[in-house]
Design a protein around this motif. Structure first.
Motif, PDB file in Angstrom:
ATOM      1  N   PHE A 258       4.028  31.550 -16.075  1.00  8.34           N
ATOM      2  CA  PHE A 258       5.420  31.150 -16.351  1.00  8.34           C
ATOM      3  C   PHE A 258       6.222  32.349 -16.847  1.00  8.34           C
ATOM      4  O   PHE A 258       7.307  32.653 -16.344  1.00  8.34           O
ATOM      5  CB  PHE A 258       5.379  30.030 -17.399  1.00  8.34           C
ATOM      6  N   TYR A 259       5.659  33.077 -17.812  1.00  8.55           N
ATOM      7  CA  TYR A 259       6.381  34.212 -18.385  1.00  8.55           C
ATOM      8  C   TYR A 259       6.321  35.458 -17.512  1.00  8.55           C
ATOM      9  O   TYR A 259       7.228  36.292 -17.554  1.00  8.55           O
ATOM     10  CB  TYR A 259       5.897  34.486 -19.814  1.00  8.55           C
ATOM     11  N   ARG A 260       5.287  35.563 -16.669  1.00  8.89           N
ATOM     12  CA  ARG A 260       5.267  36.677 -15.721  1.00  8.89           C
ATOM     13  C   ARG A 260       6.434  36.557 -14.750  1.00  8.89           C
ATOM     14  O   ARG A 260       7.103  37.546 -14.423  1.00  8.89           O
ATOM     15  CB  ARG A 260       3.936  36.704 -14.952  1.00  8.89           C
ATOM     16  N   LYS A 261       6.726  35.330 -14.310  1.00  8.36           N
ATOM     17  CA  LYS A 261       7.858  35.105 -13.397  1.00  8.36           C
ATOM     18  C   LYS A 261       9.180  35.429 -14.089  1.00  8.36           C
ATOM     19  O   LYS A 261      10.080  36.015 -13.484  1.00  8.36           O
ATOM     20  CB  LYS A 261       7.853  33.659 -12.899  1.00  8.36           C
ATOM     21  N   PHE A 262       9.307  35.062 -15.359  1.00  5.80           N
ATOM     22  CA  PHE A 262      10.522  35.407 -16.107  1.00  5.80           C
ATOM     23  C   PHE A 262      10.659  36.919 -16.235  1.00  5.80           C
ATOM     24  O   PHE A 262      11.746  37.469 -16.082  1.00  5.80           O
ATOM     25  CB  PHE A 262      10.501  34.768 -17.502  1.00  5.80           C
ATOM     26  N   MET A 263       9.553  37.596 -16.521  1.00  7.94           N
ATOM     27  CA  MET A 263       9.594  39.046 -16.672  1.00  7.94           C
ATOM     28  C   MET A 263      10.101  39.702 -15.386  1.00  7.94           C
ATOM     29  O   MET A 263      10.983  40.569 -15.420  1.00  7.94           O
ATOM     30  CB  MET A 263       8.192  39.570 -17.000  1.00  7.94           C
ATOM     31  N   ILE A 264       9.558  39.289 -14.243  1.00  7.19           N
ATOM     32  CA  ILE A 264       9.965  39.865 -12.959  1.00  7.19           C
ATOM     33  C   ILE A 264      11.431  39.573 -12.682  1.00  7.19           C
ATOM     34  O   ILE A 264      12.194  40.457 -12.264  1.00  7.19           O
ATOM     35  CB  ILE A 264       9.074  39.308 -11.825  1.00  7.19           C
ATOM     36  N   SER A 265      11.835  38.338 -12.942  1.00  6.01           N
ATOM     37  CA  SER A 265      13.210  37.926 -12.671  1.00  6.01           C
ATOM     38  C   SER A 265      14.215  38.702 -13.527  1.00  6.01           C
ATOM     39  O   SER A 265      15.290  39.095 -13.063  1.00  6.01           O
ATOM     40  CB  SER A 265      13.354  36.424 -12.921  1.00  6.01           C
ATOM     41  N   GLU A 266      13.849  38.936 -14.780  1.00  3.14           N
ATOM     42  CA  GLU A 266      14.779  39.544 -15.726  1.00  3.14           C
ATOM     43  C   GLU A 266      14.738  41.076 -15.717  1.00  3.14           C
ATOM     44  O   GLU A 266      15.597  41.721 -16.311  1.00  3.14           O
ATOM     45  CB  GLU A 266      14.469  39.057 -17.155  1.00  3.14           C
ATOM     46  N   ALA A 267      13.734  41.642 -15.047  1.00  2.00           N
ATOM     47  CA  ALA A 267      13.473  43.075 -15.183  1.00  2.00           C
ATOM     48  C   ALA A 267      14.678  43.952 -14.873  1.00  2.00           C
ATOM     49  O   ALA A 267      14.888  44.977 -15.524  1.00  2.00           O
ATOM     50  CB  ALA A 267      12.289  43.478 -14.309  1.00  2.00           C
ATOM     51  N   GLY A 268      15.471  43.568 -13.882  1.00  2.00           N
ATOM     52  CA  GLY A 268      16.588  44.431 -13.499  1.00  2.00           C
ATOM     53  C   GLY A 268      17.883  44.189 -14.249  1.00  2.00           C
ATOM     54  O   GLY A 268      18.839  44.954 -14.091  1.00  2.00           O
ATOM     55  N   HIS A 269      17.917  43.147 -15.079  1.00  2.00           N
ATOM     56  CA  HIS A 269      19.188  42.810 -15.725  1.00  2.00           C
ATOM     57  C   HIS A 269      19.654  43.897 -16.691  1.00  2.00           C
ATOM     58  O   HIS A 269      20.842  44.220 -16.744  1.00  2.00           O
ATOM     59  CB  HIS A 269      19.072  41.481 -16.473  1.00  2.00           C
ATOM     60  N   TYR A 270      18.727  44.460 -17.469  1.00  2.00           N
ATOM     61  CA  TYR A 270      19.159  45.466 -18.436  1.00  2.00           C
ATOM     62  C   TYR A 270      19.735  46.676 -17.712  1.00  2.00           C
ATOM     63  O   TYR A 270      20.727  47.263 -18.151  1.00  2.00           O
ATOM     64  CB  TYR A 270      18.000  45.862 -19.360  1.00  2.00           C
ATOM     65  N   ARG A 271      19.129  47.016 -16.563  1.00  2.00           N
ATOM     66  CA  ARG A 271      19.611  48.157 -15.786  1.00  2.00           C
ATOM     67  C   ARG A 271      20.998  47.868 -15.213  1.00  2.00           C
ATOM     68  O   ARG A 271      21.841  48.768 -15.121  1.00  2.00           O
ATOM     69  CB  ARG A 271      18.606  48.438 -14.672  1.00  2.00           C
ATOM     70  N   LEU A 272      21.255  46.621 -14.826  1.00  2.00           N
ATOM     71  CA  LEU A 272      22.561  46.252 -14.279  1.00  2.00           C
ATOM     72  C   LEU A 272      23.661  46.503 -15.298  1.00  2.00           C
ATOM     73  O   LEU A 272      24.727  47.034 -14.950  1.00  2.00           O
ATOM     74  CB  LEU A 272      22.560  44.775 -13.863  1.00  2.00           C
ATOM     75  N   PHE A 273      23.429  46.150 -16.559  1.00  2.00           N
ATOM     76  CA  PHE A 273      24.461  46.365 -17.581  1.00  2.00           C
ATOM     77  C   PHE A 273      24.734  47.861 -17.782  1.00  2.00           C
ATOM     78  O   PHE A 273      25.881  48.262 -17.994  1.00  2.00           O
ATOM     79  CB  PHE A 273      24.069  45.690 -18.894  1.00  2.00           C
ATOM     80  N   ILE A 274      23.701  48.680 -17.699  1.00  2.00           N
ATOM     81  CA  ILE A 274      23.911  50.129 -17.810  1.00  2.00           C
ATOM     82  C   ILE A 274      24.667  50.636 -16.584  1.00  2.00           C
ATOM     83  O   ILE A 274      25.580  51.471 -16.702  1.00  2.00           O
ATOM     84  CB  ILE A 274      22.564  50.860 -17.990  1.00  2.00           C
ATOM     85  N   ASP A 275      24.318  50.133 -15.403  1.00  2.00           N
ATOM     86  CA  ASP A 275      25.035  50.536 -14.190  1.00  2.00           C
ATOM     87  C   ASP A 275      26.510  50.152 -14.264  1.00  2.00           C
ATOM     88  O   ASP A 275      27.381  50.915 -13.830  1.00  2.00           O
ATOM     89  CB  ASP A 275      24.394  49.884 -12.959  1.00  2.00           C
ATOM     90  N   LEU A 276      26.793  48.972 -14.808  1.00  2.00           N
ATOM     91  CA  LEU A 276      28.193  48.551 -14.960  1.00  2.00           C
ATOM     92  C   LEU A 276      28.920  49.461 -15.947  1.00  2.00           C
ATOM     93  O   LEU A 276      30.090  49.799 -15.739  1.00  2.00           O
ATOM     94  CB  LEU A 276      28.261  47.090 -15.421  1.00  2.00           C
ATOM     95  N   ALA A 277      28.240  49.860 -17.002  1.00  2.00           N
ATOM     96  CA  ALA A 277      28.853  50.805 -17.944  1.00  2.00           C
ATOM     97  C   ALA A 277      29.210  52.107 -17.232  1.00  2.00           C
ATOM     98  O   ALA A 277      30.315  52.644 -17.400  1.00  2.00           O
ATOM     99  CB  ALA A 277      27.905  51.070 -19.113  1.00  2.00           C
ATOM    100  N   ASN A 278      28.294  52.603 -16.400  1.00  2.00           N
ATOM    101  CA  ASN A 278      28.553  53.840 -15.657  1.00  2.00           C
ATOM    102  C   ASN A 278      29.659  53.683 -14.617  1.00  2.00           C
ATOM    103  O   ASN A 278      30.288  54.669 -14.229  1.00  2.00           O
ATOM    104  CB  ASN A 278      27.268  54.319 -14.972  1.00  2.00           C
TER     105      ASN A 278
END
Length: 198
Positions: free
Chosen positions: A144-164
């Motif tokens: 259950f949490y492995r699927k959440f980890m995979i799903s969420e993995a790119g979100h933090y990078r997206l916020f940094i990309d939006l900042a850039n």
């Protein structure tokens, strides 16, 4: 390179946290559900505040749907286990981050801090999903949490990309390093509790 450093975080979660979470499943699932709800509403608030920023709107709109779907998944898992959704509790981690954000003044700096705070929250959540996926005895919950980890993995990078996208990259990079130091200090000073995600 460790998985923590890949996420950019300076301080790993105390390994005791997973064991504490395992004996507080109803509480940690409740907190997780509210974290997903808050992630969705935070994206909505960014869209409402910055409707003129087209890439931000286009990128965050599907994240709202995804995070709300995660909220429903956690609720379904709780119901399956006979758990009930408890009350939302004060998030000491997020409140501590918010206390360091730029308030008023330069609108660019305000936007930058908002985006980087969301990036930190996503990175720390992803790290903790990984720990749960590796450390829980319950095989179903590990997956259950492995699927959440995979799903969420790119979100933090997206916020940094939006900042850039909207702020000079050198300013983003410098402030991100400041935030990583602040976040590590916050984690270091927080009590290790298994009844919440952060």
């Amino acid at each position: 390179m460790s998985k923590v450093s890949i996420l950019g975080l300076h301080l790993p979660t105390d390994p005791r946290w997973v064991n504490l979470a395992a004996i507080s499943l109803e509480e940690v699932l409740t907190d997780h559900a509210f974290c997903e709800q808050k992630a969705a509403t935070s994206c909505i608030s960014l869209i409402q505040r910055y409707p003129e920023k087209d890439r931000l709107v286009q990128e965050l709109a599907p994240i709202v749907t995804e995070e709300w779907g995660h909220f429903r998944q956690v609720l379904a898992e709780m119901r399956k286990r006979g758990f009930t959704l408890g009350r939302q509790r004060k998030d000491m981690y997020v409140n501590a981050l918010m206390a360091h954000q730029e308030k008023g003044g330069d609108p660019q700096s305000v936007l930058l801090d908002r985006l980087l705070i969301f990036a930190l929250i996503e990175a720390r959540s992803c790290e903790r999903f990984r720990l749960l996926s590796e450390g829980l005895e319950d095989e179903y919950l590990r997956e259950f949490y492995r699927k959440f980890m995979i799903s969420e993995a790119g979100h933090y990078r997206l916020f940094i990309d939006l900042a850039n996208e909207y702020i000079p990259e050198d300013k983003v990079k410098a402030r991100w390093q400041e935030w990583l130091t602040i976040e590590a200090e916050i984690i270091n000073n927080l009590e290790v509790r298994g009844d919440r995600m952060h």
